[in-house]
Design a protein around this motif. Structure first.
Motif, PDB file in Angstrom:
ATOM      1  N   PHE A  47     -12.236   6.433   3.573  1.00 27.28           N
ATOM      2  CA  PHE A  47     -11.963   5.108   4.136  1.00 27.28           C
ATOM      3  C   PHE A  47     -13.194   4.210   4.021  1.00 27.28           C
ATOM      4  O   PHE A  47     -13.084   3.022   3.736  1.00 27.28           O
ATOM      5  CB  PHE A  47     -11.544   5.241   5.599  1.00 27.28           C
ATOM      6  CG  PHE A  47     -11.333   3.928   6.297  1.00 27.28           C
ATOM      7  CD1 PHE A  47     -10.146   3.235   6.161  1.00 27.28           C
ATOM      8  CD2 PHE A  47     -12.340   3.384   7.093  1.00 27.28           C
ATOM      9  CE1 PHE A  47      -9.954   2.013   6.804  1.00 27.28           C
ATOM     10  CE2 PHE A  47     -12.154   2.172   7.735  1.00 27.28           C
ATOM     11  CZ  PHE A  47     -10.956   1.479   7.594  1.00 27.28           C
ATOM     12  N   GLN A 129       1.384  -1.529  -3.578  1.00 33.15           N
ATOM     13  CA  GLN A 129       0.760  -0.820  -2.464  1.00 33.15           C
ATOM     14  C   GLN A 129      -0.608  -1.412  -2.110  1.00 33.15           C
ATOM     15  O   GLN A 129      -1.632  -0.754  -2.198  1.00 33.15           O
ATOM     16  CB  GLN A 129       0.634   0.670  -2.796  1.00 33.15           C
ATOM     17  CG  GLN A 129       1.968   1.322  -3.129  1.00 33.15           C
ATOM     18  CD  GLN A 129       1.860   2.820  -3.299  1.00 33.15           C
ATOM     19  OE1 GLN A 129       1.423   3.538  -2.405  1.00 33.15           O
ATOM     20  NE2 GLN A 129       2.261   3.310  -4.464  1.00 33.15           N
ATOM     21  N   THR A 131      -1.004  -3.579   0.956  1.00 35.90           N
ATOM     22  CA  THR A 131      -1.131  -3.591   2.419  1.00 35.90           C
ATOM     23  C   THR A 131      -0.362  -2.449   3.080  1.00 35.90           C
ATOM     24  O   THR A 131      -0.452  -2.269   4.290  1.00 35.90           O
ATOM     25  CB  THR A 131      -0.627  -4.933   2.989  1.00 35.90           C
ATOM     26  OG1 THR A 131       0.742  -5.125   2.597  1.00 35.90           O
ATOM     27  CG2 THR A 131      -1.470  -6.083   2.455  1.00 35.90           C
ATOM     28  N   SER A 132       0.418  -1.715   2.320  1.00 34.74           N
ATOM     29  CA  SER A 132       1.160  -0.565   2.829  1.00 34.74           C
ATOM     30  C   SER A 132       1.250   0.473   1.723  1.00 34.74           C
ATOM     31  O   SER A 132       0.733   0.271   0.617  1.00 34.74           O
ATOM     32  CB  SER A 132       2.557  -0.989   3.301  1.00 34.74           C
ATOM     33  OG  SER A 132       3.296  -1.526   2.231  1.00 34.74           O
ATOM     34  N   PHE A 133       1.919   1.594   2.019  1.00 34.01           N
ATOM     35  CA  PHE A 133       2.025   2.672   1.053  1.00 34.01           C
ATOM     36  C   PHE A 133       3.480   2.952   0.729  1.00 34.01           C
ATOM     37  O   PHE A 133       4.375   2.676   1.526  1.00 34.01           O
ATOM     38  CB  PHE A 133       1.370   3.952   1.592  1.00 34.01           C
ATOM     39  CG  PHE A 133      -0.064   3.778   2.000  1.00 34.01           C
ATOM     40  CD1 PHE A 133      -1.061   3.639   1.053  1.00 34.01           C
ATOM     41  CD2 PHE A 133      -0.414   3.764   3.341  1.00 34.01           C
ATOM     42  CE1 PHE A 133      -2.379   3.466   1.429  1.00 34.01           C
ATOM     43  CE2 PHE A 133      -1.730   3.601   3.730  1.00 34.01           C
ATOM     44  CZ  PHE A 133      -2.723   3.459   2.772  1.00 34.01           C
ATOM     45  N   PRO A 137       0.646   9.111   2.182  1.00 27.56           N
ATOM     46  CA  PRO A 137      -0.717   9.092   1.637  1.00 27.56           C
ATOM     47  C   PRO A 137      -1.321  10.492   1.618  1.00 27.56           C
ATOM     48  O   PRO A 137      -1.088  11.300   2.524  1.00 27.56           O
ATOM     49  CB  PRO A 137      -1.472   8.174   2.618  1.00 27.56           C
ATOM     50  CG  PRO A 137      -0.412   7.367   3.288  1.00 27.56           C
ATOM     51  CD  PRO A 137       0.790   8.259   3.376  1.00 27.56           C
ATOM     52  N   SER A 203       0.406   1.008   6.884  1.00 26.20           N
ATOM     53  CA  SER A 203      -1.034   1.263   6.869  1.00 26.20           C
ATOM     54  C   SER A 203      -1.612   1.140   8.273  1.00 26.20           C
ATOM     55  O   SER A 203      -1.088   0.391   9.110  1.00 26.20           O
ATOM     56  CB  SER A 203      -1.735   0.262   5.939  1.00 26.20           C
ATOM     57  OG  SER A 203      -3.143   0.388   6.024  1.00 26.20           O
ATOM     58  N   LYS A 205      -4.523  -0.066   8.819  1.00 28.70           N
ATOM     59  CA  LYS A 205      -5.402  -1.226   8.833  1.00 28.70           C
ATOM     60  C   LYS A 205      -4.740  -2.376   9.583  1.00 28.70           C
ATOM     61  O   LYS A 205      -3.562  -2.657   9.387  1.00 28.70           O
ATOM     62  CB  LYS A 205      -5.728  -1.660   7.401  1.00 28.70           C
ATOM     63  CG  LYS A 205      -6.487  -0.607   6.607  1.00 28.70           C
ATOM     64  CD  LYS A 205      -6.712  -1.063   5.178  1.00 28.70           C
ATOM     65  CE  LYS A 205      -7.419   0.011   4.367  1.00 28.70           C
ATOM     66  NZ  LYS A 205      -7.601  -0.396   2.951  1.00 28.70           N
ATOM     67  N   GLN A 217       1.062   0.674  14.673  1.00 28.46           N
ATOM     68  CA  GLN A 217      -0.297   1.229  14.683  1.00 28.46           C
ATOM     69  C   GLN A 217      -0.730   1.614  16.093  1.00 28.46           C
ATOM     70  O   GLN A 217      -1.308   2.694  16.298  1.00 28.46           O
ATOM     71  CB  GLN A 217      -1.285   0.211  14.084  1.00 28.46           C
ATOM     72  CG  GLN A 217      -1.171   0.033  12.576  1.00 28.46           C
ATOM     73  CD  GLN A 217      -0.141  -1.007  12.178  1.00 28.46           C
ATOM     74  OE1 GLN A 217       0.742  -1.348  12.965  1.00 28.46           O
ATOM     75  NE2 GLN A 217      -0.249  -1.511  10.962  1.00 28.46           N
ATOM     76  N   TYR A 243       3.873   9.737  12.440  1.00 21.52           N
ATOM     77  CA  TYR A 243       3.588   8.674  11.467  1.00 21.52           C
ATOM     78  C   TYR A 243       4.710   8.595  10.429  1.00 21.52           C
ATOM     79  O   TYR A 243       5.187   7.502  10.088  1.00 21.52           O
ATOM     80  CB  TYR A 243       2.247   8.949  10.791  1.00 21.52           C
ATOM     81  CG  TYR A 243       1.959   8.084   9.587  1.00 21.52           C
ATOM     82  CD1 TYR A 243       1.802   6.713   9.715  1.00 21.52           C
ATOM     83  CD2 TYR A 243       1.835   8.652   8.320  1.00 21.52           C
ATOM     84  CE1 TYR A 243       1.535   5.918   8.607  1.00 21.52           C
ATOM     85  CE2 TYR A 243       1.566   7.869   7.210  1.00 21.52           C
ATOM     86  CZ  TYR A 243       1.419   6.503   7.356  1.00 21.52           C
ATOM     87  OH  TYR A 243       1.163   5.720   6.262  1.00 21.52           O
ATOM     88  N   SER A 247       7.497   5.491  10.184  1.00 25.60           N
ATOM     89  CA  SER A 247       7.629   4.792   8.909  1.00 25.60           C
ATOM     90  C   SER A 247       9.076   4.775   8.441  1.00 25.60           C
ATOM     91  O   SER A 247       9.580   3.756   7.953  1.00 25.60           O
ATOM     92  CB  SER A 247       6.737   5.458   7.848  1.00 25.60           C
ATOM     93  OG  SER A 247       5.367   5.345   8.176  1.00 25.60           O
TER      94      SER A 247
END
Length: 257
Positions: A47, A129, A131-133, A137, A203, A205, A217, A243, A247
């Motif tokens: 990270f 991908q 701002t998100s996945f 991951p 994400s 973030k 989050q 998580y 999602s």
């Protein structure tokens, strides 16, 4: 000075790779607790290198490729080594005589590094991908498996002299090696397929501290504190599973709108 600054992100990536290598050695040796610690440190460094590259404006094509190679080792090979060693220990405790059929249960451990590499290759080519996945991951997948194996190891590896003091391990002492071997093998295939799935994953973030914009989050972080406080090591695994669940639910809600 500019030359030094330019190499800081790559230095962090190399440090992450080094911890991933150590995690691989510790994992195949059965030192699961230290392997997990090394994977967690590698995740923090992974990270940090991206953050450093953005802050210092030191991004480079080489850094991107090096990051992927490091991730394959730290979050693909290392947890794969841990699972292989773990399943190998279980196969020695089977009620039937060891044979090639028992060794087949070791093959799912290979799915972790293989599908992690596929996930990283897809990530490098997928411009969506940012701002998100899309798909689980690889760091989250590695943390999931390293925590599961570390939490269960005191109960299922009979030649280990001391318990590492991990919560809830005692609840698995009555589970037979056959059930654990089959269950973990199937679970490894399922989670590896999640790596290359089309499921959107949010994400961690956050661009602001707003509850409305970062509800998922906050829920995940608060749940992680509760899970780890009450369940110990297995709480880390529960956090990763939550998580995935959050999602999937968020994806369905978004699709239904």
């Amino acid at each position: 000075m500019n030359v030094i600054v330019r190499h800081i992100p790559n230095a962090l990536t190399c440090a992450s790779l080094s911890f991933g290598f150590y995690a691989s050695v510790a994992g195949i040796s059965g030192d699961y607790a230290n392997a997990m610690i090394a994977i967690l440190i590698a995740a923090v460094l992974d990270f940090s290198d991206g953050l450093a590259a953005r802050v210092l404006k030191a991004s480079s094509p080489m850094g991107k490729e090096l990051d992927s190679l490091s991730d394959v080792v730290s979050f693909g090979v290392a947890p794969g080594m841990m699972l292989f060693s773990f399943l190998d220990g279980l196969s020695d405790s089977l009620s039937w005589s060891p044979s090639w059929t028992g060794r087949l249960f070791l093959l799912p451990a290979f799915a972790i590094p293989v599908f992690s590499a596929l996930r990283l290759a897809k990530f490098n080519l997928d411009t969506r991908q940012k701002t998100s996945f899309i798909g689980l991951p690889v760091p989250a997948h590695a943390i999931l498996w390293s925590s599961v194996i570390t939490a269960f190891s005191p109960a299922v590896i009979p030649h280990k002299d001391g318990c590492t003091g991990l919560c809830f391990a005692k609840f698995f002492t009555d589970v037979t090696p056959e059930i654990l071997l089959a269950g973990l093998s199937v679970f490894a295939i399922i989670t590896s397929l999640l790596l290359v799935s089309g499921i959107p994953m949010f994400s961690l973030k956050m661009s602001s501290f707003s509850w409305k914009e970062n509800k998922l989050q906050y829920i995940l972080l608060l749940s992680a504190v509760v899970f780890v406080a009450f369940a110990g090591m297995i709480g880390v695994s529960a956090t990763i599973l939550l998580y995935i669940l959050l999602s999937v639910v968020a994806c369905r809600n978004h699709t239904g709108q």
